[in-house]
Design an enzyme around this catalytic site. Structure first.
Site, PDB file in Angstrom:
ATOM      1  N   GLY A  19       0.826  -1.209   0.000  1.00  0.00           N
ATOM      2  CA  GLY A  19       0.000   0.000   0.000  1.00  0.00           C
ATOM      3  C   GLY A  19       0.859   1.258   0.000  1.00  0.00           C
ATOM      4  O   GLY A  19       0.579   2.221  -0.712  1.00  0.00           O
ATOM      5  N   LYS A 145      -9.034 -14.810   0.506  1.00  0.00           N
ATOM      6  CA  LYS A 145      -8.634 -13.959  -0.634  1.00  0.00           C
ATOM      7  C   LYS A 145      -9.419 -14.376  -1.889  1.00  0.00           C
ATOM      8  O   LYS A 145      -9.842 -13.527  -2.670  1.00  0.00           O
ATOM      9  CB  LYS A 145      -7.122 -14.071  -0.910  1.00  0.00           C
ATOM     10  CG  LYS A 145      -6.207 -13.527   0.154  1.00  0.00           C
ATOM     11  CD  LYS A 145      -6.236 -12.032   0.309  1.00  0.00           C
ATOM     12  CE  LYS A 145      -5.670 -11.252  -0.838  1.00  0.00           C
ATOM     13  NZ  LYS A 145      -5.675  -9.778  -0.543  1.00  0.00           N
ATOM     14  N   GLY A 170       4.314 -13.526  -4.804  1.00  0.00           N
ATOM     15  CA  GLY A 170       5.560 -13.363  -4.037  1.00  0.00           C
ATOM     16  C   GLY A 170       6.144 -11.954  -4.106  1.00  0.00           C
ATOM     17  O   GLY A 170       7.186 -11.734  -4.714  1.00  0.00           O
TER      18      GLY A 170
HETATM   19  P1  NAD Z   1       0.810  -5.581   4.848  1.00  0.00           P
HETATM   20  O1  NAD Z   1       0.390  -6.302   6.073  1.00  0.00           O
HETATM   21  O2  NAD Z   1       2.140  -4.940   4.832  1.00  0.00           O
HETATM   22  O3  NAD Z   1      -0.274  -4.464   4.509  1.00  0.00           O
HETATM   23  C1  NAD Z   1      -1.632  -4.639   4.741  1.00  0.00           C
HETATM   24  C2  NAD Z   1      -2.202  -3.379   5.388  1.00  0.00           C
HETATM   25  O4  NAD Z   1      -3.605  -3.594   5.613  1.00  0.00           O
HETATM   26  C3  NAD Z   1      -1.583  -3.060   6.757  1.00  0.00           C
HETATM   27  O5  NAD Z   1      -1.146  -1.720   6.823  1.00  0.00           O
HETATM   28  C4  NAD Z   1      -2.716  -3.313   7.731  1.00  0.00           C
HETATM   29  O6  NAD Z   1      -2.678  -2.447   8.865  1.00  0.00           O
HETATM   30  C5  NAD Z   1      -3.935  -3.044   6.863  1.00  0.00           C
HETATM   31  N1  NAD Z   1      -5.128  -3.692   7.397  1.00  0.00           N
HETATM   32  C6  NAD Z   1      -5.229  -4.951   7.889  1.00  0.00           C
HETATM   33  N2  NAD Z   1      -6.475  -5.175   8.331  1.00  0.00           N
HETATM   34  C7  NAD Z   1      -7.186  -4.037   8.092  1.00  0.00           C
HETATM   35  C8  NAD Z   1      -8.533  -3.656   8.332  1.00  0.00           C
HETATM   36  N3  NAD Z   1      -9.396  -4.488   8.937  1.00  0.00           N
HETATM   37  N4  NAD Z   1      -8.929  -2.418   7.965  1.00  0.00           N
HETATM   38  C9  NAD Z   1      -8.056  -1.557   7.379  1.00  0.00           C
HETATM   39  N5  NAD Z   1      -6.761  -1.867   7.140  1.00  0.00           N
HETATM   40  C10 NAD Z   1      -6.328  -3.094   7.483  1.00  0.00           C
HETATM   41  O7  NAD Z   1       0.641  -6.623   3.636  1.00  0.00           O
HETATM   42  P2  NAD Z   1       1.251  -6.556   2.152  1.00  0.00           P
HETATM   43  O8  NAD Z   1       2.291  -7.583   2.044  1.00  0.00           O
HETATM   44  O9  NAD Z   1       1.539  -5.164   1.764  1.00  0.00           O
HETATM   45  O10 NAD Z   1       0.007  -7.070   1.306  1.00  0.00           O
HETATM   46  C11 NAD Z   1      -0.825  -6.161   0.618  1.00  0.00           C
HETATM   47  C12 NAD Z   1      -1.862  -6.941  -0.167  1.00  0.00           C
HETATM   48  O11 NAD Z   1      -1.206  -7.762  -1.137  1.00  0.00           O
HETATM   49  C13 NAD Z   1      -2.709  -7.876   0.668  1.00  0.00           C
HETATM   50  O12 NAD Z   1      -4.028  -7.815   0.204  1.00  0.00           O
HETATM   51  C14 NAD Z   1      -2.127  -9.247   0.407  1.00  0.00           C
HETATM   52  O13 NAD Z   1      -3.097 -10.253   0.528  1.00  0.00           O
HETATM   53  C15 NAD Z   1      -1.684  -9.097  -1.043  1.00  0.00           C
HETATM   54  N6  NAD Z   1      -0.582  -9.990  -1.449  1.00  0.00           N
HETATM   55  C16 NAD Z   1       0.607  -9.940  -0.790  1.00  0.00           C
HETATM   56  C17 NAD Z   1       1.650 -10.766  -1.208  1.00  0.00           C
HETATM   57  C18 NAD Z   1       3.005 -10.714  -0.532  1.00  0.00           C
HETATM   58  O14 NAD Z   1       3.867 -11.492  -0.902  1.00  0.00           O
HETATM   59  N7  NAD Z   1       3.227  -9.834   0.429  1.00  0.00           N
HETATM   60  C19 NAD Z   1       1.462 -11.645  -2.283  1.00  0.00           C
HETATM   61  C20 NAD Z   1       0.238 -11.650  -2.938  1.00  0.00           C
HETATM   62  C21 NAD Z   1      -0.785 -10.811  -2.515  1.00  0.00           C
END
Ligand code: NAD
Length: 432
Positions: A19, A145, A170
């Site tokens: 984000g 998801k 990833g």
């Molecule tokens: P992250 O945990 O760093 O970021 C997620 C953010 O969402 C956090 O700031 C958290 O505070 C916020 N959040 C959580 N619950 C919440 C709620 N109820 N209301 C409002 N905000 C809320 O995770 P990331 O790694 O940046 O992942 C971002 C997105 O990408 C996610 O949707 C994840 O499923 C998806 N994703 C991540 C990966 C990876 O490898 N990191 C891979 C595929 C998909």
């Protein structure tokens, strides 16, 4: 000047890893952006504290921020033992975001799904977006998801809202809280010489900046179907896309027009030109190369007719997002372990131990059982074993053609930036 009409963005989950990169990418091109999250980590953009499972809180932020486009990246982290939380945030929360968007008249929603929604432990080799979600998901996180993605796509075109879902694989990069931390813990435990599986399985990763870039492209292109754009894309389908050379750079693959001449008795009339092409590092072989499509291709004539060109549209569709540079699964951990060896001047000199998948699964079962007995989170799980031994590489042709996505930062450069930022972060908090 771009002809793009400027949107006003609300990045949900904008305090998180991906984000934040989305926010920075929007700021870099001069867009108006606010963040909605349960925690505040940055103070340079308007911030709305709230939980997405509370529809009114989201609606309130949408009204106050004047958003015309939501980029929804929020989710609890993968790997927690809390199925109810995943469901509450990812499924009910995403539904609440959609309801709030419709109630406040926001026309665009870009949702961050995950490539994991099509993974159930089986090998995925160059699969494209037609692959269905498996009946049984890998775990509660991926199940939530997958369900959220379905809800997002079903909401497309209703109540004035257009939606699209991106499926990154990833994600890594500066600010990551999962991948490097996990590898660091393994290295600290002195287990970096263990490898599960023979590393012949190819795996896709996505540099976080590339992933953020794909979100911006999707946001820009999201809207009602555009017949002129579809006609243009159809025309371009005749021509093959160039290979992705972010890390490898252009290979000097010999072609009849560019290769060192052999021991000809009589050089051909254009010998000088051929030699000059070979010497020229910027020489690009003749384009365009025609795209050859079989019956099973997602862009074959028959497939386009059957799908009514849906695969050439953005709204209501899913798109895989990767670096387009699949590597053996263990290649990335090895580079990171070597970095730790050098950074801490503590090389792990033990001989590499390669465990077959079946042995890994047995050990993981035992570890899970033991953790359950002593009431601790298991560090070594059957999911991890399955994950590290499976093929997981995705075809991103649709993303490249329809969104116009090309990875901007290669794996090698991305990893360098990730590790430098990791070391700088540690220094900031006073650790070596
Ligand atoms: P992250 O945990 O760093 O970021 C997620 C953010 O969402 C956090 O700031 C958290 O505070 C916020 N959040 C959580 N619950 C919440 C709620 N109820 N209301 C409002 N905000 C809320 O995770 P990331 O790694 O940046 O992942 C971002 C997105 O990408 C996610 O949707 C994840 O499923 C998806 N994703 C991540 C990966 C990876 O490898 N990191 C891979 C595929 C998909």
């Amino acid at each position: 000047m771009s002809s793009r009409t400027k949107d006003v963005y609300l990045v949900i989950g904008g305090s998180g890893f991906l984000g934040r990169h989305v926010v920075e990418a929007l700021l870099a091109r001069g867009d108006a952006v606010s963040v909605f999250d349960i925690v505040q980590r940055y103070h340079d953009v308007p911030f709305y504290m709230g939980d997405i499972s509370e529809e009114e809180q989201v609606a309130d932020a949408l009204r106050k921020s004047g958003a015309t486009c939501i980029i929804h990246t929020a989710s609890p982290l993968h790997g927690m033992d809390d199925p109810a939380l995943y469901w509450k945030v990812n499924v009910d929360g995403t539904q609440a975001v959609i309801n709030a968007a419709v109630a406040t008249g926001v026309p665009k929603l870009v949702y961050t799904s995950s490539a994991g929604v099509v993974f159930n432990g089986n090998d995925l080799i160059d699969v494209d977006e037609r692959i269905p979600q498996p009946e049984k998901a890998m775990d509660p996180y991926n199940e939530s998801k997958a369900k959220a993605e379905q809800i997002v796509l079903a909401a497309n075109g209703k109540g004035g809202l257009y939606t699209v879902a991106l499926r990154p694989a990833g994600i890594f990069g500066p600010g990551d809280r999962q991948l490097i931390t996990g590898l660091y813990q393994t290295w600290q435990r002195g287990q970096s010489h263990f490898q599960i599986g023979d590393n012949t399985n190819l795996f896709d990763w996505t540099y976080v900046g590339n992933c953020a870039y794909a979100h911006l492209l999707a946001a820009d292109k999201l809207g009602p179907p555009n017949p002129a754009e579809i006609a243009r894309l159809k025309e371009e389908l005749q021509v093959a896309l160039p290979s992705i050379e972010c890390t490898t750079q252009r290979h000097r693959v010999p072609t009849s027009e560019a290769r060192p001449l052999g021991p000809y008795v009589t050089p051909p009339p254009n010998a000088e030109k051929i030699l000059a092409n070979w010497e020229d590092p910027h020489y690009v072989p003749r384009v365009p190369r025609p795209a050859v499509r079989g019956k099973f291709d997602q862009f074959s004539e028959a497939a386009l007719v059957r799908e009514d060109n849906a695969q050439l549209q953005v709204a209501g569709q899913v798109f895989f997002v990767t670096n387009g540079e699949p590597t053996g699964f263990w290649d990335i951990p090895r580079i990171v372990y070597r970095f730790f060896d050098e950074h801490f001047e503590k090389p792990n000199t033990r001989r590499r131990i390669i465990l077959p998948r079946e042995v890994g699964l047995l050990l993981a079962s035992a570890a899970e059982w033991w953790s359950w007995l002593v009431g601790k989170e298991p560090g070594f799980t059957r999911f991890r074993v399955t994950f590290s031994c499976a093929w997981r590489c995705f075809n991103i042709e649709r993303t490249r053609r329809v969104l116009g996505y090309e990875p901007q930062v290669g794996l090698e450069e991305g990893l360098k930036r990730t590790l430098e930022s990791w070391a700088a972060e540690r220094q900031k908090v006073g650790k070596s």
